[in-house]
Design a protein around this motif. Structure first.
Motif, PDB file in Angstrom:
ATOM      1  N   SER A 157     -39.527 -17.598  -4.442  1.00 11.13           N
ATOM      2  CA  SER A 157     -40.418 -16.939  -3.901  1.00 11.13           C
ATOM      3  C   SER A 157     -41.949 -17.492  -3.059  1.00 11.13           C
ATOM      4  O   SER A 157     -42.537 -17.019  -2.006  1.00 11.13           O
ATOM      5  N   LEU A 158     -41.148 -18.977  -3.105  1.00  8.00           N
ATOM      6  CA  LEU A 158     -41.996 -19.759  -2.663  1.00  8.00           C
ATOM      7  C   LEU A 158     -41.517 -19.510  -1.320  1.00  8.00           C
ATOM      8  O   LEU A 158     -42.173 -19.718   0.147  1.00  8.00           O
ATOM      9  N   LEU A 159     -39.364 -19.516  -0.454  1.00 12.71           N
ATOM     10  CA  LEU A 159     -39.837 -19.206   0.766  1.00 12.71           C
ATOM     11  C   LEU A 159     -40.228 -17.665   1.567  1.00 12.71           C
ATOM     12  O   LEU A 159     -40.162 -17.728   2.660  1.00 12.71           O
ATOM     13  N   ARG A 160     -40.365 -16.955   0.375  1.00 18.41           N
ATOM     14  CA  ARG A 160     -41.927 -15.841   1.344  1.00 18.41           C
ATOM     15  C   ARG A 160     -42.573 -15.915   1.259  1.00 18.41           C
ATOM     16  O   ARG A 160     -43.108 -16.035   2.891  1.00 18.41           O
ATOM     17  N   ALA A 161     -43.129 -17.038   1.203  1.00 11.18           N
ATOM     18  CA  ALA A 161     -44.736 -17.122   0.811  1.00 11.18           C
ATOM     19  C   ALA A 161     -44.761 -18.612   2.266  1.00 11.18           C
ATOM     20  O   ALA A 161     -45.200 -18.327   3.414  1.00 11.18           O
ATOM     21  N   GLU A 162     -43.593 -19.151   2.413  1.00 14.26           N
ATOM     22  CA  GLU A 162     -43.127 -19.957   3.767  1.00 14.26           C
ATOM     23  C   GLU A 162     -43.131 -19.231   5.146  1.00 14.26           C
ATOM     24  O   GLU A 162     -43.813 -19.134   5.853  1.00 14.26           O
ATOM     25  N   ALA A 163     -42.764 -17.607   4.843  1.00 17.36           N
ATOM     26  CA  ALA A 163     -41.846 -17.040   5.917  1.00 17.36           C
ATOM     27  C   ALA A 163     -43.218 -16.442   6.223  1.00 17.36           C
ATOM     28  O   ALA A 163     -43.283 -15.872   7.908  1.00 17.36           O
ATOM     29  N   SER A 164     -44.201 -16.455   6.350  1.00 18.97           N
ATOM     30  CA  SER A 164     -45.490 -15.306   5.984  1.00 18.97           C
ATOM     31  C   SER A 164     -46.357 -16.661   6.542  1.00 18.97           C
ATOM     32  O   SER A 164     -47.726 -16.051   7.259  1.00 18.97           O
ATOM     33  N   GLY A 165     -45.871 -18.077   6.659  1.00 17.46           N
ATOM     34  CA  GLY A 165     -46.859 -19.030   7.890  1.00 17.46           C
ATOM     35  C   GLY A 165     -47.876 -19.381   6.634  1.00 17.46           C
ATOM     36  O   GLY A 165     -48.581 -20.283   6.966  1.00 17.46           O
ATOM     37  N   ASP A 166     -47.276 -19.866   5.254  1.00 19.82           N
ATOM     38  CA  ASP A 166     -47.896 -20.351   4.548  1.00 19.82           C
ATOM     39  C   ASP A 166     -48.334 -22.161   4.814  1.00 19.82           C
ATOM     40  O   ASP A 166     -46.684 -22.139   4.144  1.00 19.82           O
ATOM     41  N   PRO A 167     -49.053 -22.501   5.030  1.00 17.58           N
ATOM     42  CA  PRO A 167     -48.323 -23.981   5.249  1.00 17.58           C
ATOM     43  C   PRO A 167     -47.983 -24.839   3.667  1.00 17.58           C
ATOM     44  O   PRO A 167     -47.153 -25.814   4.182  1.00 17.58           O
ATOM     45  N   ALA A 168     -49.221 -24.442   2.764  1.00 11.68           N
ATOM     46  CA  ALA A 168     -48.934 -25.109   1.450  1.00 11.68           C
ATOM     47  C   ALA A 168     -47.460 -24.852   1.429  1.00 11.68           C
ATOM     48  O   ALA A 168     -46.312 -25.760   0.701  1.00 11.68           O
ATOM     49  N   ALA A 169     -46.875 -23.873   1.212  1.00 10.86           N
ATOM     50  CA  ALA A 169     -45.767 -23.765   0.544  1.00 10.86           C
ATOM     51  C   ALA A 169     -45.039 -23.900   1.724  1.00 10.86           C
ATOM     52  O   ALA A 169     -43.393 -24.469   0.964  1.00 10.86           O
ATOM     53  N   ARG A 170     -45.250 -24.341   3.088  1.00 11.14           N
ATOM     54  CA  ARG A 170     -43.519 -25.391   4.217  1.00 11.14           C
ATOM     55  C   ARG A 170     -43.569 -26.646   3.116  1.00 11.14           C
ATOM     56  O   ARG A 170     -42.670 -27.342   3.141  1.00 11.14           O
ATOM     57  N   ARG A 171     -44.704 -27.136   3.275  1.00 11.76           N
ATOM     58  CA  ARG A 171     -44.967 -28.466   2.751  1.00 11.76           C
ATOM     59  C   ARG A 171     -44.208 -28.426   1.228  1.00 11.76           C
ATOM     60  O   ARG A 171     -43.101 -29.264   1.030  1.00 11.76           O
ATOM     61  N   ARG A 172     -43.755 -27.746   0.219  1.00  9.62           N
ATOM     62  CA  ARG A 172     -43.510 -27.460  -0.600  1.00  9.62           C
ATOM     63  C   ARG A 172     -41.767 -27.076  -1.143  1.00  9.62           C
ATOM     64  O   ARG A 172     -40.859 -28.327  -1.261  1.00  9.62           O
TER      65      ARG A 172
ATOM     66  N   ALA B  50     -43.126   3.151 -15.293  1.00  6.03           N
ATOM     67  CA  ALA B  50     -44.117   1.734 -15.562  1.00  6.03           C
ATOM     68  C   ALA B  50     -42.946   0.833 -14.957  1.00  6.03           C
ATOM     69  O   ALA B  50     -43.869   0.038 -15.292  1.00  6.03           O
ATOM     70  N   ASP B  51     -42.308   1.191 -14.217  1.00  9.76           N
ATOM     71  CA  ASP B  51     -41.570   0.003 -13.407  1.00  9.76           C
ATOM     72  C   ASP B  51     -42.531  -0.548 -12.428  1.00  9.76           C
ATOM     73  O   ASP B  51     -43.045  -0.497 -11.598  1.00  9.76           O
ATOM     74  N   ARG B  52     -42.726  -2.044 -12.789  1.00 13.82           N
ATOM     75  CA  ARG B  52     -43.783  -3.060 -12.126  1.00 13.82           C
ATOM     76  C   ARG B  52     -43.046  -4.010 -10.568  1.00 13.82           C
ATOM     77  O   ARG B  52     -43.672  -4.953 -10.175  1.00 13.82           O
ATOM     78  N   GLY B  53     -42.073  -3.698 -11.082  1.00 18.77           N
ATOM     79  CA  GLY B  53     -40.925  -4.955  -9.553  1.00 18.77           C
ATOM     80  C   GLY B  53     -40.469  -5.972 -10.362  1.00 18.77           C
ATOM     81  O   GLY B  53     -40.502  -6.251 -11.665  1.00 18.77           O
ATOM     82  N   ALA B  54     -39.644  -6.348 -10.416  1.00 20.05           N
ATOM     83  CA  ALA B  54     -38.970  -7.591 -10.450  1.00 20.05           C
ATOM     84  C   ALA B  54     -39.717  -9.114 -10.541  1.00 20.05           C
ATOM     85  O   ALA B  54     -39.617  -9.272 -12.108  1.00 20.05           O
ATOM     86  N   ASP B  55     -40.640  -8.679 -10.242  1.00 18.46           N
ATOM     87  CA  ASP B  55     -41.581 -10.242 -10.251  1.00 18.46           C
ATOM     88  C   ASP B  55     -42.447 -10.154 -11.596  1.00 18.46           C
ATOM     89  O   ASP B  55     -42.764 -10.872 -12.193  1.00 18.46           O
ATOM     90  N   ASP B  56     -42.916  -9.036 -11.694  1.00 22.96           N
ATOM     91  CA  ASP B  56     -43.297  -8.549 -12.693  1.00 22.96           C
ATOM     92  C   ASP B  56     -42.328  -8.703 -14.096  1.00 22.96           C
ATOM     93  O   ASP B  56     -43.383  -9.385 -15.151  1.00 22.96           O
ATOM     94  N   LEU B  57     -41.658  -8.559 -14.339  1.00 20.93           N
ATOM     95  CA  LEU B  57     -41.040  -8.824 -15.319  1.00 20.93           C
ATOM     96  C   LEU B  57     -40.170 -10.260 -15.551  1.00 20.93           C
ATOM     97  O   LEU B  57     -40.682 -10.269 -16.719  1.00 20.93           O
ATOM     98  N   ARG B  58     -40.150 -11.117 -14.636  1.00 23.97           N
ATOM     99  CA  ARG B  58     -39.985 -12.347 -14.928  1.00 23.97           C
ATOM    100  C   ARG B  58     -40.927 -12.842 -15.295  1.00 23.97           C
ATOM    101  O   ARG B  58     -40.538 -13.254 -15.890  1.00 23.97           O
ATOM    102  N   ARG B  59     -41.858 -12.600 -14.697  1.00 23.04           N
ATOM    103  CA  ARG B  59     -42.997 -13.349 -15.541  1.00 23.04           C
ATOM    104  C   ARG B  59     -43.665 -12.665 -16.512  1.00 23.04           C
ATOM    105  O   ARG B  59     -43.693 -13.886 -17.231  1.00 23.04           O
ATOM    106  N   ARG B  60     -43.172 -11.218 -17.215  1.00 26.40           N
ATOM    107  CA  ARG B  60     -43.394 -11.198 -18.956  1.00 26.40           C
ATOM    108  C   ARG B  60     -42.497 -11.752 -19.163  1.00 26.40           C
ATOM    109  O   ARG B  60     -42.914 -11.740 -20.217  1.00 26.40           O
ATOM    110  N   LEU B  61     -40.863 -11.694 -18.992  1.00 24.39           N
ATOM    111  CA  LEU B  61     -40.580 -12.606 -19.559  1.00 24.39           C
ATOM    112  C   LEU B  61     -40.118 -14.177 -20.204  1.00 24.39           C
ATOM    113  O   LEU B  61     -40.450 -14.459 -21.297  1.00 24.39           O
TER     114      LEU B  61
END
Length: 699
Positions: free
Chosen positions: A597-612, A492-503
């Motif tokens: 998470s922000l770094l992953r978004a920036e690496a994918s080319g997200d300009p908002a993530a880059r500004r943040r 049933a594991d949905r990954g570390a990000d989902d676990l942290r969100r539920r925590l």
């Protein structure tokens, strides 16, 4: 165990129902139920008041549990009424026990809530799920949950000897345990530094402070009301310096009172009939206060050299045909086990008690790796697995969750080895590798017996660096995740990000549902430690060093790696105030996880993530030189340097016409910023290094 879960969930399904094997990702529950099915039609509006209706058996315990749930969630007052139907066909025993049926079925629809369970214990677990659902924003969804635990032993060990944990804190702990469906509270009541059990027979034993008998009885009753067993521990024959200073006649040489942590060689004299009689009398007192079937007698970290050279002990060994100190301890353990068995109790000891002569009735708690678990099971002993679940090591929740209690030994060893390559543990990797020696401990040549049973798992929180003020931060920052590991079926594991969100959701609900306020405790601790608002961005990114890095200190850590111990070099003892920033820091930085998470978004080319990211880096670079304790100054300087490196990389990528510089210096600057800085780590650095390397690889 998996077959038991499937059988119990099948037994409580509604006739003709179909339940999906997929967990609804919109439900932020910890632990995840075995099966969830969204049903047709609307759910219950937020304003609806739930009114209890008992379709079958009703008891005072059920009424109290329902009242607690409705009061905590605010569903017992105001609004239009809908029934909360509790359908339990039979009464349960006065006290919870191993293998109680904790399965339940929970159905929510526009007409109300229906909670069905074969026993009262299942009703308690269903109410915990309902409480989390009600505490979430918005209406209650229309759904059906069919659920049962994977393991019957889902425990938490609290060391109340090194630092005393008052009754009110234990009662709050029990409340939160029930919310996450934990069902065993293991109390480590004695150690070298103190003895917390209120013995009547031996009044010089209890230290200051210690529990009163009435307090322990109240705790047992409050826990039972919530379906939680209380398993007591008195540790023998080692970890008994506090015993020997109170009753010197129980030893074979003088012992001194101690407040230090670390290796202690003092042991009870196992050859004296008076010692065996005293230990039996103490466990009889313990059994009178704690009615659970299991009693823990410790047995860990015994140092036979305390007995070496004693002519009387040597003569005893020869008479009994005991080859060495391990055999002498096994001889003593057999006496303890017999005394507990005579009281109708099941003896439980740490895995050092494994020996060819260990009675089959003794259960084993494995703390030295999966190999200890498998040695115990192969020798015919039931086992509780604790090795990967030491909360005092400051590991992130995803690390603990990576270790399935029932996984093959080779898989768990592979996971341990992988941690040595994890950049989050680079500063203590050599120490963690030191524990590999536990895999090579010889298996006991026990008589042929049926294989033992894996009862479940137990997290441990040793309290050298934990007192009542920091208890909730150390415990509930990650314990809800481990509760899921102990309850929920694999897959049933949905990954570390989902676990942290539920925590994060659980932490937001805990103040209301159980009186636990992790964020509030952190905030109060930081203010008390003198951290100004200007350094909050720094402190949010700090974590304590991992493994035993804090407890050992640099000198003792080096000594351990060389095969010796230097406990006098340890930086802490039982009187050291736990009032610094590091004492209240969560073991994992939520801000650092957001940055990853922000770094992953920036690496994918997200300009908002880059500004943040640019805004964050600018803030780091401008961090003031001082706005808190001096011990944070080096980490502050490192974060300013990190900000400069990140801005430089962002500017380099923005200036596509310019020549591409060598990224090596930037990587070296970032690596240096990882720390440790004393007892602190700058948590986002591993993710930043990965981001820089990926950007460098793509040009």
């Amino acid at each position: 165990m998996a077959g038991d879960v499937q059988q119990r969930t099948a037994e409580i399904r509604a006739p003709g129902s179909t339940v999906s094997d997929d967990i609804d990702p919109s439900l932020d529950l910890l632990p995840q139920p075995a099966q969830v099915d969204r049903t047709d039609g609307p759910g219950l509006a937020k304003a609806v008041r739930l009114e209890p209706v008992y379709a079958g058996h009703v008891s005072a315990r059920l009424e109290r549990a329902v009242a607690r749930a409705l009061t905590a969630t605010g569903r017992g007052d105001g609004g239009a009424a809908r029934p909360l139907t509790v359908d339990c066909p039979a009464a349960a025993a006065a006290l919870p026990a191993l293998d109680d049926d904790e399965s339940y079925r929970l159905e929510i629809g526009v007409a109300g809530v229906h909670l069905a369970a074969p026993q009262e214990w299942g009703v308690l677990r269903g109410l915990a799920t309902l409480s989390q659902l009600v505490a979430a924003p918005g209406p209650l969804p229309a759904l059906r949950i069919v659920d049962a635990p994977r393991f019957p032993w889902r425990g938490l060990m609290l060391d109340v000897a090194r630092h005393f944990i008052p009754l009110d804190d234990l009662l709050r702990t029990v409340e939160a345990m029930a919310l996450f469906k934990l069902n065993v509270l293991h109390l480590h009541l004695s150690d070298d530094q103190a003895f917390r059990f209120p013995s009547r027979r031996f009044p010089r034993l209890p230290g200051t402070p210690h529990y009163r008998a009435a307090e322990l009885e109240r705790l047992v009753q409050a826990a039972a009301d919530r379906g939680i067993r209380v398993v007591p521990e008195l540790d023998v024959p080692g970890h008994t310096a506090s015993w020997l200073t109170a009753y010197p006649e129980w030893g074979n040489r003088p012992a001194r009172a101690t407040r230090r942590f670390g290796v202690h060689r003092e042991c009870l004299d196992p050859t004296r009939a008076a010692v065996r009689a005293a230990v039996a009398a103490l466990f009889e007192e313990l059994a009178e206060t704690f009615p659970d079937a299991y009693v823990h007698f410790g047995g860990d970290e015994v140092h036979p050299d305390w007995w070496a050279g004693d002519s009387r002990i040597t003569a005893y060994r020869k008479r009994r045909g005991l080859a060495d100190g391990a055999a002498l301890q096994a001889d003593f353990t057999a006496h303890v086990a017999a005394a507990l068995s005579a009281l109708g109790r099941i003896p439980l000891g740490w895995d050092e008690v494994l020996h060819p002569q260990l009675p089959a009735a003794v259960a084993v708690q494995a703390w030295r790796g999966a190999s200890a678990r498998d040695r115990a099971l192969a020798a015919g002993h039931d086992c509780v697995f604790s090795a990967p679940y030491y909360l005092d090591l400051h590991y992130p929740s995803d690390v603990h969750m990576g270790f399935d209690p029932a996984a093959p030994e080779a898989e768990l060893a592979q996971r341990e080895d992988a941690l040595l390559q994890d950049p989050r543990f680079a500063h203590v990797a050599a120490g963690m590798a030191w524990t590999r020696q536990w895999r090579d401990v010889a298996a006991p040549a026990a008589p042929p017996r049926p294989r033992g049973r894996l009862l479940g798992a137990e997290a441990c929180l040793w309290s050298e660096l934990v007192d009542a003020r920091v208890l909730d931060v150390r415990l509930w920052s990650r314990m809800p995740a481990l509760a899921e590991r102990f309850w929920s079926t694999p897959g049933a594991d949905r990954g570390a990000d989902d676990l942290r969100r539920r925590l994060a959701v659980a932490h937001a609900q805990l103040p209301r549902l159980a009186g636990v306020d992790v964020a509030g405790d952190v905030d109060r601790g930081l203010r008390a430690a003198g951290v100004d608002a200007a350094w909050r961005p720094l402190v949010e990114l700090l974590e304590p060093v991992k493994w035993y890095g804090r407890l050992l200190g640099e000198e003792a850590l080096a000594a351990r790696l060389q095969g010796r111990e230097m406990p006098q070099a340890r930086p802490y003892d039982a009187d050291t105030p736990l009032d610094r920033v590091v004492d209240v820091l969560p073991p994992e930085s939520a801000a650092a996880q957001r940055i990853a998470s922000l770094l992953r978004a920036e690496a994918s080319g997200d300009p908002a993530a880059r500004r943040r990211l640019r805004a964050l880096a600018e803030g780091w670079r401008e961090l003031p030189a001082a706005a808190g304790p001096e011990e944070l100054a080096a980490a502050a300087a490192a974060l300013r340097d990190v900000g400069d490196v990140v801005l430089g990389e962002l500017n380099r990528r923005a200036d596509r016409a310019g020549a591409r510089p060598d990224a090596g210096p930037a990587r070296r600057r970032l690596a240096a910023a990882a720390g440790p800085f004393g007892e602190y780590l700058l948590a986002p650095v591993p993710a930043l290094l990965d981001w820089l390397e990926r950007r460098d690889a793509t040009g």
